[in-house]
Design a protein around this motif. Sequence first.
Motif: not given
Length: 409
Positions: A362-379
């Motif tokens: 997510a972050l490598a893709d133009d710093l997509d922090a919201p998607s990175a947060l979703t990854a942690v939310d899912d876990w």
Amino acid sequence: MYAWPAPNVPALPGQGPDLTVHDTASGGRVTLTPGPVARLYVCGITPYDATHIGHAATYTAFDLVQRVWLDAGHEVHFVQNVTDVDDPLLERAADTGEDWRALAERETSLFREDMTALRVLPPRHYCGAVESIPLIIPLVERLRSHCAAYDLEGDVYFSVDADRHFGSVSGLDAAAMRVLSAQRGGDPERPGKKNPLDPLLWRAARPGEPSWDGGSLGRGRPGWHIECVAIALEHLGMGFDMQGGGFDLAFPHHEMGASHAQVLTGDHPYATSYVHAGLVAYDGEKMSKSKGNLVFVSALRNDGVDPAAIRLALLANHYRTHWEWTDAVLADAVARLARWRAAVSRPDGAPADEVPRRIRAALADDLDAPSALTAVDDWAETQLATGGDDPGAPGLVSRAVDALLGVAI
């Protein structure tokens, strides 16, 4: 000038991918492939009122850049300035009756405290405009000797027509530039200029204003754009990997800075990429000092808000979007932080190997922090609902969130 202490960045297994970002100059996406040392310049504050949420959003975004590069195996050479002498600072000091130097030092100190609390990685070189004057004067003299600068009633202006690449950063036409120049510190209506867009390099001394011996330039103080150029060329050189800052710096600041450097060196481009963060609104308008609609990081901290929650609130919005700060944004971040901390506090965990991979992607893709947060939310949702039998999972998630997102849970 000193910066602030660096937080620890945990090591993670594996290595992250190259960073792809939206480049303002090309209008498209570029994948950055720095050498062993990635070079980053992010424009700093004018310290007359710091640090509001708009500042914090910008510097958190470029902190992610540092973290992605570190995770990809690069050393990061990060440079930032402090515009500790400029018209807004002097005007605020005059309005309050405070010495401009004391005001600048106090607000810079507060900025350091806020960056420390938000766990922003510090620059290797943190440079004030005043201390950089010995670097600035020779550059202005060189521009004058190259016939790229001219005198006007004691002031020295840069001629934008001297740079054939002028306009390539912002992509704006002359009419749009002229409007923005008037709004953002320029003086396009001043009589006698060769081009209305020509920016000030050296401002001759005025009564009641601070000034320095400029040698052949006479007494005065530097213009805004040449300050950053002098610092960047001194510590990074031409062609560094990323020039960063807020959306409103693309023009005139980054456009003018690039032209200064390109004329001085004969090289192009000044930076490989130009990356700009969106603006933050509050009460329906852009958050700005001139409007007075500011939410300060220090005020939130003084009210007992966990800095990790402030950072999560900032990361919940993609860095390039324009968004609005509200009580609900902060409340959502506080709740998210509580969920994450509850999830990693359990002794055993749900499988977590995908969490670092998803954050990295997510972050490598133009710093997509919201998607990175979703990854942690899912876990965290799985962890709190069903748990698991992996004793290393909570620690892995905690380290990944810390290393890549800068949030201590």
